[in-house]
Structures are given as structure tokens and as C-alpha cells.
Design a protein around this motif. Structure first.
Motif, PDB file in Angstrom:
ATOM      1  N   GLY A 142       0.913  -1.224   0.076  1.00 54.00           N
ATOM      2  CA  GLY A 142      -0.051  -0.020  -0.048  1.00 54.00           C
ATOM      3  C   GLY A 142       1.002   1.093  -0.031  1.00 54.00           C
ATOM      4  O   GLY A 142       2.080   1.271   0.629  1.00 54.00           O
ATOM      5  N   LYS A 143       0.394   2.223  -0.751  1.00 52.54           N
ATOM      6  CA  LYS A 143       1.227   3.271  -0.733  1.00 52.54           C
ATOM      7  C   LYS A 143       0.461   4.807  -0.499  1.00 52.54           C
ATOM      8  O   LYS A 143      -0.660   5.012  -0.975  1.00 52.54           O
ATOM      9  CB  LYS A 143       1.965   3.664  -2.222  1.00 52.54           C
ATOM     10  N   LEU A 144       1.123   5.634   0.536  1.00 46.80           N
ATOM     11  CA  LEU A 144       0.543   6.921   0.588  1.00 46.80           C
ATOM     12  C   LEU A 144       1.505   7.775   0.038  1.00 46.80           C
ATOM     13  O   LEU A 144       2.431   8.048   0.659  1.00 46.80           O
ATOM     14  CB  LEU A 144       0.432   7.101   2.183  1.00 46.80           C
ATOM     15  N   VAL A 145       0.914   8.627  -1.235  1.00 44.44           N
ATOM     16  CA  VAL A 145       2.063   9.310  -1.911  1.00 44.44           C
ATOM     17  C   VAL A 145       1.644  10.637  -2.214  1.00 44.44           C
ATOM     18  O   VAL A 145       0.385  11.196  -1.870  1.00 44.44           O
ATOM     19  CB  VAL A 145       1.718   8.713  -3.533  1.00 44.44           C
ATOM     20  N   ARG A 146       2.659  11.495  -2.043  1.00 41.83           N
ATOM     21  CA  ARG A 146       2.418  12.930  -2.341  1.00 41.83           C
ATOM     22  C   ARG A 146       3.597  13.447  -3.136  1.00 41.83           C
ATOM     23  O   ARG A 146       4.723  13.012  -3.164  1.00 41.83           O
ATOM     24  CB  ARG A 146       2.298  13.744  -0.888  1.00 41.83           C
ATOM     25  N   VAL A 147       3.331  14.752  -3.571  1.00 43.87           N
ATOM     26  CA  VAL A 147       4.219  15.622  -4.312  1.00 43.87           C
ATOM     27  C   VAL A 147       4.702  16.662  -3.530  1.00 43.87           C
ATOM     28  O   VAL A 147       3.948  17.309  -2.901  1.00 43.87           O
ATOM     29  CB  VAL A 147       3.699  16.158  -5.717  1.00 43.87           C
ATOM     30  N   TRP A 186      -4.121   7.601  -1.089  1.00 42.63           N
ATOM     31  CA  TRP A 186      -3.940   6.360  -0.572  1.00 42.63           C
ATOM     32  C   TRP A 186      -4.227   5.463  -1.598  1.00 42.63           C
ATOM     33  O   TRP A 186      -5.016   5.305  -2.006  1.00 42.63           O
ATOM     34  CB  TRP A 186      -4.777   6.127   0.565  1.00 42.63           C
ATOM     35  N   VAL A 187      -3.134   4.590  -1.923  1.00 36.15           N
ATOM     36  CA  VAL A 187      -3.232   3.511  -2.895  1.00 36.15           C
ATOM     37  C   VAL A 187      -3.076   2.367  -2.265  1.00 36.15           C
ATOM     38  O   VAL A 187      -1.966   1.880  -2.049  1.00 36.15           O
ATOM     39  CB  VAL A 187      -2.132   3.453  -4.089  1.00 36.15           C
ATOM     40  N   PRO A 188      -4.138   1.563  -1.852  1.00 38.57           N
ATOM     41  CA  PRO A 188      -4.034   0.316  -1.168  1.00 38.57           C
ATOM     42  C   PRO A 188      -3.195  -0.922  -1.743  1.00 38.57           C
ATOM     43  O   PRO A 188      -3.150  -0.751  -3.055  1.00 38.57           O
ATOM     44  CB  PRO A 188      -5.519   0.052  -0.785  1.00 38.57           C
ATOM     45  N   PRO A 189      -2.824  -1.946  -0.881  1.00 41.43           N
ATOM     46  CA  PRO A 189      -2.141  -3.218  -1.527  1.00 41.43           C
ATOM     47  C   PRO A 189      -3.413  -3.747  -2.674  1.00 41.43           C
ATOM     48  O   PRO A 189      -4.618  -3.550  -2.298  1.00 41.43           O
ATOM     49  CB  PRO A 189      -2.129  -4.170  -0.318  1.00 41.43           C
ATOM     50  N   GLY A 190      -2.646  -4.445  -3.593  1.00 45.60           N
ATOM     51  CA  GLY A 190      -3.525  -4.995  -4.529  1.00 45.60           C
ATOM     52  C   GLY A 190      -3.745  -4.000  -5.711  1.00 45.60           C
ATOM     53  O   GLY A 190      -4.524  -4.521  -6.726  1.00 45.60           O
ATOM     54  N   PHE A 191      -3.209  -2.955  -6.003  1.00 45.78           N
ATOM     55  CA  PHE A 191      -3.118  -2.044  -6.896  1.00 45.78           C
ATOM     56  C   PHE A 191      -1.828  -1.745  -7.597  1.00 45.78           C
ATOM     57  O   PHE A 191      -0.951  -1.666  -7.029  1.00 45.78           O
ATOM     58  CB  PHE A 191      -3.815  -0.555  -6.548  1.00 45.78           C
ATOM     59  N   ALA A 192      -1.777  -1.698  -9.032  1.00 41.48           N
ATOM     60  CA  ALA A 192      -0.665  -1.045  -9.812  1.00 41.48           C
ATOM     61  C   ALA A 192      -0.863   0.427  -9.721  1.00 41.48           C
ATOM     62  O   ALA A 192      -1.939   1.044  -9.481  1.00 41.48           O
ATOM     63  CB  ALA A 192      -0.674  -1.379 -11.109  1.00 41.48           C
ATOM     64  N   HIS A 193       0.279   1.056  -9.774  1.00 39.26           N
ATOM     65  CA  HIS A 193       0.626   2.606  -9.190  1.00 39.26           C
ATOM     66  C   HIS A 193       1.505   3.151 -10.323  1.00 39.26           C
ATOM     67  O   HIS A 193       2.603   2.482 -10.711  1.00 39.26           O
ATOM     68  CB  HIS A 193       1.065   2.699  -7.931  1.00 39.26           C
ATOM     69  N   ALA A 194       1.263   4.323 -10.849  1.00 42.51           N
ATOM     70  CA  ALA A 194       2.237   5.113 -11.747  1.00 42.51           C
ATOM     71  C   ALA A 194       2.091   6.633 -11.617  1.00 42.51           C
ATOM     72  O   ALA A 194       0.855   7.004 -11.074  1.00 42.51           O
ATOM     73  CB  ALA A 194       1.804   4.646 -13.262  1.00 42.51           C
ATOM     74  N   PHE A 195       3.150   7.373 -11.992  1.00 42.99           N
ATOM     75  CA  PHE A 195       2.729   8.876 -12.118  1.00 42.99           C
ATOM     76  C   PHE A 195       3.282   9.400 -13.187  1.00 42.99           C
ATOM     77  O   PHE A 195       4.698   8.622 -13.503  1.00 42.99           O
ATOM     78  CB  PHE A 195       3.273   9.459 -10.681  1.00 42.99           C
TER      79      PHE A 195
END
Length: 182
Positions: free
Chosen positions: A69-74, A110-119
């Protein structure tokens, strides 16, 4: 902190209260008790920080054995951030959601576990910081192509030019061939 569920309800946009004056600003970016109430009972074990130039796209990444899981910010610049549901058992399997994160809006995703993520970086450069619920596991890396036709993500490409991606990301799989969560 304001918590807003998105089109995929497990993905949550966090908007902090910002207190500013002529000296600058202050904001709280994380509080465990509130996060658990709105996003679930997760613990973070690793923080990451990257710098990327304009037109760089990183992802769509995920891990199967040790999902993160990822909690992301810029914290500097701006990106278009995307999460794709890779959970076959989910009613939103194969759906995606995208938001703009920037130093101006100060929002977190918030991107929980079980998701692909990109930016994708839309500013001159961007500093991207994120907390992970599990450790990076080099032998457990998966990647879906950024331009997968099934996902049909509408990236805000600058000048309609393809993004710059790593060699590894350029060899990502199609969504229909990608390993998924059950």
C-alpha cells in the motif's frame, strides 16, 4: 485532514488543513488514528523519495507476494498519479483512477495493496514521496505498460509526445496478460 473516496472507493484522496501566513505554512501530513479510521489498519515500514524530470512516467508497478500500500504525495512540482485495481475479487477489478498531485494542492493519495501504481511528471521536475506498507522486494516486481489499450488511461501527455520510461517499464506487460491478485 479531509478524506475523500474516489471512483474506486478503496482509493482515498487526502487533503490536509494548511495553516499559512507571511512566514510560510504548516500542515499535518499523517496521523495514524485518522488514517486507520478512513483508510484501514495499515502500518508503514518504508519511506521513499524520488526526483523526476518533466515527461517522465514511472509505473504501472506492483508486487504480488508482498503487496505494497502506498501513501503518496508531491513536495515539489506536479504529477498525474494513477492507481489500477488488480484484485480479481474486487467489483472494480481493472478500473483505474487518476488525480493531479502537486506542491500547490498538497494532497496525498492512498493506494491500497492490490493496486498497480504510476505517475507522470507534468511540471519541469517533481519530487515524489511515499510511505509503503511493505518492503520493496526486487524479485517480486510486476509492471503493466503505461499505454495499455484495455486500461486506456488518459495521460495528460505534454505536446502529445510519448513519456520517457525506464527500459524495464518499457517492457511492461499488457493488462490482459498481467499477473493479478485473487
Amino acid at each position: 485532514m479531509q478524506y475523500e473516496t474516489l471512483a474506486i472507493p478503496d482509493v482515498v484522496l487526502l487533503t490536509p488543513k494548511v495553516f499559512g501566513d507571511e512566514r510560510g505554512f504548516f500542515m499535518e501530513t499523517f496521523r495514524q488514528s485518522e488514517f486507520e479510521q478512513h483508510c484501514g489498519n495499515y502500518q508503514f515500514v518504508q519511506d521513499n523519495h524520488s526526483l523526476s524530470a518533466h515527461g517522465i512516467l514511472r509505473g504501472l508497478h506492483y508486487q504480488l507476494e508482498k503487496p505494497q500500500g502506498k501513501l503518496v504525495r508531491v513536495t515539489r512540482g506536479e504529477v498525474f498519479d494513477v492507481a489500477v485495481d488488480m484484485r480479481q475479487s474486487s467489483p472494480t477489478f481493472g478500473q483505474r483512477v487518476g488525480v493531479t498531485l502537486s506542491e500547490e494542492n498538497k494532497q496525498l493519495l492512498w493506494v491500497p495493496p492490490g493496486f498497480a501504481h504510476a505517475f507522470y511528471v507534468t511540471s519541469v521536475e517533481a519530487e515524489f514521496q511515499y510511505k509503503c506498507t511493505d518492503y520493496y522486494n526486487p524479485g517480486d516486481e510486476y509492471c503493466i505498460r503505461w499505454d495499455d489499450p484495455t486500461l486506456a488511461i488518459e495521460w495528460p501527455l505534454v505536446g502529445a509526445k510519448p513519456p520517457r520510461v525506464s527500459e524495464k517499464d518499457g517492457q511492461g506487460e499488457s493488462f490482459v496478460d498481467a499477473a493479478t491478485f485473487t
